[in-house]
Design a protein around this motif. Sequence first.
Motif, PDB file in Angstrom:
ATOM      1  N   SER A 112      -7.421  -7.232  -3.311  1.00  9.75           N
ATOM      2  CA  SER A 112      -7.779  -7.878  -2.048  1.00  9.75           C
ATOM      3  C   SER A 112      -6.714  -7.681  -0.980  1.00  9.75           C
ATOM      4  O   SER A 112      -7.034  -7.482   0.200  1.00  9.75           O
ATOM      5  CB  SER A 112      -8.013  -9.377  -2.291  1.00  9.75           C
ATOM      6  N   LYS A 145      -5.348  -3.259  -1.247  1.00 14.88           N
ATOM      7  CA  LYS A 145      -6.473  -2.326  -1.032  1.00 14.88           C
ATOM      8  C   LYS A 145      -6.133  -0.900  -1.487  1.00 14.88           C
ATOM      9  O   LYS A 145      -6.347   0.079  -0.765  1.00 14.88           O
ATOM     10  CB  LYS A 145      -6.901  -2.326   0.438  1.00 14.88           C
ATOM     11  N   SER A 188       0.813  -1.219   0.000  1.00 18.37           N
ATOM     12  CA  SER A 188       0.000   0.000   0.000  1.00 18.37           C
ATOM     13  C   SER A 188       0.845   1.267   0.000  1.00 18.37           C
ATOM     14  O   SER A 188       0.309   2.373  -0.101  1.00 18.37           O
ATOM     15  CB  SER A 188      -0.938   0.002   1.212  1.00 18.37           C
TER      16      SER A 188
END
Length: 492
Positions: free
Chosen positions: A267, A270, A249
Motif C-alpha cells: 500500500s 507500491k 520505492s
Amino acid sequence: MATTKGGWCLCELLRFFYSLFLPGLTVCGILCICLFIILWGIRLLVRRKKESVATSKNGKNQLVIAFFHPYCNAGGGGERVLWCALRALQKKYPEAIYVVYTGDVNVSGQQILEGAFRRFNIRLTHPVKFVFLRKRYLVEDSLYPHFTLLGQSLGSIFLGWEALMQCVPDVYIDSMGYAFTLPLFKYLGGCRIGSYVHYPTISTDMLSVVKNQNVGFNNAAFITRNPFLSKVKLIYYYLFAFIYGLVGSCSDVVMVNSSWTLNHILSLWKVGNCTNIVYPPCDVQTFLDIPLHKKKTTPGHLLVSIGQFRPEKNHPLQIKAFAKLLNKKVAGSLPSLKLVLIGGCRNQDDELRVNQLRKLSEDLGVQEDVEFKINIPFDELKTYLSEATIGLHTMWNEHFGIGVVECMAAGTIILAHNSGGPKLDIVVPHEGEITGFLAESEEGYAETMAHILSMSEEKRLQIRSSARASVSRFSDQEFELAFLSSVESLFK
C-alpha cells in the motif's frame, strides 16, 4: 474612479511579477544545475572510496555486501534475521566481502559474533567487517519527544551518510527498517538496494488510531482529547507516509516478514513486482528437540513471555492479566503459578521499562510470582520453554512474532494477541486442528489462561503436537531458500 484605480494597481502588480518570472526561472535553473554538479561530484568521490575497498590483495575487485543494522548486538528477532541472512549469503558467495554497519561501539566485532552464537546458536563461516557508527544516538527515540518518526528518519540519513563515508558497498541491504537511507546508497553510492522490512515505519493502522482519536503508545492522550491536534497529527502522518513510500520505492528487492507487513508495504511503497514474503528464521529444530512428554522439574505451571522490553510489546498487559488470573485462582483450584518475562534490554530506556514493570508487579501484589530474565543465554531460554505450560505474547499488530513460533516449537501452548502476524500467519489451524489461542483484553487473556490450565493433559498435548507440526515452514532452511531466491537479482 476607484474601480479604475484598483484595476490599474492589479495590472501593475501582474507586470511586476511577470518581470520577476524570467530572472527567477534562471536562478532556479542555475541552482538546480549547481545541485546536480555537487551531487555528481559526491557520487564520484564515493565511488573512488568504493574502488579502494573492493580491491583484494591479488588486484581483483571483490563484491562488497553490506547490511545496515545499527543494533546488531541487541539479541532480538531482527538480529536473528541478520545473522541467518549473512550465513546464507556466505555459503553462496564465499568470495565476497561482508560488512555490517553497527552502532554497538562499546563491544568488539568478535564479541558481537560470540553474542550471536550464544543467543542464536549461529556461527558464520567467513569473516565479517564491522563498521562502527558513532552517531547512532541520532536514531534513538528518546532524542525526539515530539515528531519522533520524522526525527528518527532524518537522523537515519545522517547515520547512513556516516556509514557510506566509511565503506561503499556494491550491494546494500537495510535489515532494520531505515528506509530513508535507501536513496542515499542508491543514488550517491550507486549500490543495488535490498530491504528486509520487519515493521513499516508508519502503517495504515497507525493512521486509523490517530483518525479515530484512540490512545496508544504512539498517540498520547492529550492529542486524542484535542480534535485540532488530532487533525494536525493526521496530516503529519499522511505527509510522512507519502515520503516514506517514495524512499521505500528506491529498493530493487523488498522482503517482508509476514502477510500483515506485506499488505502495508504494498500500500505504501507500491513495488509489488519486487516484493516477497520471506518468513524470518526461527530456530525450530533446536526447540523440536525438547521432548513433548518431558517430566517437569518445577511444581505448578510456568507462564513464559519472550520479547525485547520495548513499549510496543505491551508487557504491562501480561502482568495485569496474570494478576487477574491469580485472583481467579483464589476462587478456584488452580495449582501454583509463576510468570517469567524473558527479553533483551538494548539501552537505559529498556532498563527503565523493566524497573517500571517491577513496580507494576509490586502495585498489583504479584511481585513474588513474577520474575524477569534479561539478556539470558540461549540454553537458559530453552530450559524455561521446556518447563513452561503457556507462552504469552501481547503486542498489538506484531509484524511477525519469532517468540510465538519458538514457544510453539518448544511444545508450549501459545496465547498471542489477536492481530498482525500471529493472527494471519502463525496461530492458524493446521490440518484442521487448533495450534494455539488468541486474545486482546486483560479479561480475555486471564480467561483464556484459566481455560488452558483447566484442560486435561491429553487435550493440551494434542494442541502442542499440532502447533509443532505447523512450524516447519518457519525453519532456518526455509528462510535461507526464500532469502537467496529473493536477493538473487541483486547479484546479476
